[in-house]
Design a protein around this motif. Structure first.
Motif, PDB file in Angstrom:
ATOM      1  N   PRO A 101       0.579  -1.584  -0.098  1.00  0.00           N
ATOM      2  CA  PRO A 101      -0.028   0.248   0.032  1.00  0.00           C
ATOM      3  C   PRO A 101       0.681   1.511   0.213  1.00  0.00           C
ATOM      4  N   VAL A 102       2.478   1.418  -0.033  1.00  0.00           N
ATOM      5  CA  VAL A 102       3.202   2.280   0.342  1.00  0.00           C
ATOM      6  C   VAL A 102       3.936   1.786  -1.041  1.00  0.00           C
ATOM      7  N   ILE A 103       4.451   2.735  -1.454  1.00  0.00           N
ATOM      8  CA  ILE A 103       5.940   2.531  -2.225  1.00  0.00           C
ATOM      9  C   ILE A 103       6.289   4.162  -3.225  1.00  0.00           C
ATOM     10  N   VAL A 104       7.727   3.630  -2.352  1.00  0.00           N
ATOM     11  CA  VAL A 104       8.196   5.070  -2.500  1.00  0.00           C
ATOM     12  C   VAL A 104       9.687   4.794  -3.190  1.00  0.00           C
ATOM     13  N   ASP A 105      10.114   6.376  -3.926  1.00  0.00           N
ATOM     14  CA  ASP A 105      11.241   6.191  -4.161  1.00  0.00           C
ATOM     15  C   ASP A 105      11.926   7.399  -3.051  1.00  0.00           C
ATOM     16  N   ALA A 106      12.903   6.832  -2.990  1.00  0.00           N
ATOM     17  CA  ALA A 106      13.751   7.366  -1.681  1.00  0.00           C
ATOM     18  C   ALA A 106      15.824   7.770  -1.742  1.00  0.00           C
TER      19      ALA A 106
ATOM     20  N   VAL B 272       2.856   2.308   8.899  1.00  0.00           N
ATOM     21  CA  VAL B 272       3.517   1.409  10.816  1.00  0.00           C
ATOM     22  C   VAL B 272       2.269   1.582  11.933  1.00  0.00           C
ATOM     23  N   ALA B 273       0.776   1.209  12.212  1.00  0.00           N
ATOM     24  CA  ALA B 273      -0.284   2.166  13.127  1.00  0.00           C
ATOM     25  C   ALA B 273       0.073   2.716  13.895  1.00  0.00           C
ATOM     26  N   GLY B 274      -0.258   3.827  14.033  1.00  0.00           N
ATOM     27  CA  GLY B 274       0.109   4.712  14.819  1.00  0.00           C
ATOM     28  C   GLY B 274       1.321   6.327  14.330  1.00  0.00           C
ATOM     29  N   ASN B 275       2.333   5.283  13.713  1.00  0.00           N
ATOM     30  CA  ASN B 275       3.632   5.985  13.725  1.00  0.00           C
ATOM     31  C   ASN B 275       3.570   6.756  11.988  1.00  0.00           C
ATOM     32  N   ASP B 276       3.633   7.482  11.633  1.00  0.00           N
ATOM     33  CA  ASP B 276       3.560   7.986  10.247  1.00  0.00           C
ATOM     34  C   ASP B 276       4.835   8.212   9.587  1.00  0.00           C
ATOM     35  N   ALA B 277       5.645   8.341  10.088  1.00  0.00           N
ATOM     36  CA  ALA B 277       7.147   8.435  10.265  1.00  0.00           C
ATOM     37  C   ALA B 277       7.800   7.331   9.841  1.00  0.00           C
ATOM     38  N   GLN B 278       6.973   5.917  10.267  1.00  0.00           N
ATOM     39  CA  GLN B 278       7.722   4.643   9.989  1.00  0.00           C
ATOM     40  C   GLN B 278       6.749   3.221   8.656  1.00  0.00           C
ATOM     41  N   ILE B 279       7.310   2.900   8.576  1.00  0.00           N
ATOM     42  CA  ILE B 279       7.085   2.300   7.525  1.00  0.00           C
ATOM     43  C   ILE B 279       7.380   0.511   8.051  1.00  0.00           C
ATOM     44  N   GLN B 280       7.090  -0.506   7.408  1.00  0.00           N
ATOM     45  CA  GLN B 280       7.206  -1.634   6.981  1.00  0.00           C
ATOM     46  C   GLN B 280       7.497  -2.556   5.688  1.00  0.00           C
ATOM     47  N   LEU B 281       8.762  -3.190   5.159  1.00  0.00           N
ATOM     48  CA  LEU B 281       8.530  -4.105   4.134  1.00  0.00           C
ATOM     49  C   LEU B 281       8.083  -4.839   4.014  1.00  0.00           C
ATOM     50  N   ILE B 282       7.245  -4.905   2.836  1.00  0.00           N
ATOM     51  CA  ILE B 282       6.772  -5.984   2.693  1.00  0.00           C
ATOM     52  C   ILE B 282       7.133  -7.407   2.973  1.00  0.00           C
ATOM     53  N   ARG B 283       8.240  -7.909   2.158  1.00  0.00           N
ATOM     54  CA  ARG B 283       9.102  -8.758   2.591  1.00  0.00           C
ATOM     55  C   ARG B 283      10.447  -8.539   2.609  1.00  0.00           C
TER      56      ARG B 283
END
Length: 232
Positions: A6-11, A83-94
């Motif tokens: 659900p989240v894809i970024v170029d970083a 990541v629920a409750g933290n907009d500045a965190q993401i979790q890789l899907i695999r």
């Protein structure tokens, strides 16, 4: 990964910090866990409001000398979930959902994302329905139609036409009307993926022999499906 993320970024990676102790207790053998901070260059898919800098965990393999890869300033594509409750965190899907950025990878990711989010995106294929072969007026001529079962019950069918000389061509229809002027899907499109990766390897044993042969022709034309599964 586009379908699952659900989240894809170029970083661009800003910094990495090795994590030890209890927070790294479940790291697979031979790998090390990093906390990565990255600056978003472009949001390809995700919520409208995301911070410019994000953090996530990444497992990497040290080299023969035990040194970790230098990822600072590396430009990457990240396929993740929030990541629920933290907009500045993401979790890789695999584990391999951080990919090196290249113009080709970026273009492919954006194109598939557009296809996935389209209102008329091709449905998931879940099985095979009825099939039948109709001989033509000339020897060797004929047409096979194969109906597919989809997750949302939308009509999808394959039509394979054989000319008297034995040449074949096929099309896929996403409606009740077969457009014989259509072309097979191009590789690495969403429709190609739906067919190449999820069509069963053969028609049921009760199918007509000619229909089974034509179905095999479609599978051969699609080519093998590389889903890019993470290494074991």
């Amino acid at each position: 990964m586009v379908l699952d993320a659900p989240v894809i970024v170029d970083a661009a990676i800003r910094s990495t910090t090795r994590i030890k102790g209890p927070e790294a207790a479940n790291v697979p053998p031979g790998l090390a866990r990093l906390y990565v901070e990255a600056d978003i260059q472009s949001l390809i898919r995700g919520p409208a409001a995301m911070p410019l800098r994000i953090g996530y965990l990444l497992d990497v393999r040290p080299d023969a000398r035990g040194r970790l890869p230098n990822l600072r300033k590396l430009r990457v594509l990240l396929f993740a979930r929030p990541v629920a409750g933290n907009d500045a965190q993401i979790q890789l899907i695999r584990p391999d959902a951080q990919r090196d950025w290249t113009p080709a990878a970026d273009a492919l990711t954006r194109r598939i994302t557009t296809e996935v989010l389209a209102a008329d995106a091709p449905p998931s294929i879940t099985g095979l329905g009825n099939s039948f072969h109709t001989p033509g007026a000339l020897p060797g001529e004929g047409e096979t139609q194969i109906f597919l079962i989809t997750a949302d019950a939308r009509p999808v069918s394959l039509s394979i036409v054989t000319q008297p000389a034995g040449t074949k061509r096929w099309v896929v229809s996403l409606s009740d009307v077969v457009d014989q002027a259509a072309r097979p899907p191009e590789r690495d499109t969403l429709l190609w993926y739906r067919l190449a990766c999820f069509l069963p390897p053969a028609l049921p044993g009760t199918a007509e022999p000619q229909a089974a042969e034509d179905y095999r022709f479609v599978l051969d034309s699609l080519g093998s499906c590389d889903r890019g599964s993470p290494p074991a």
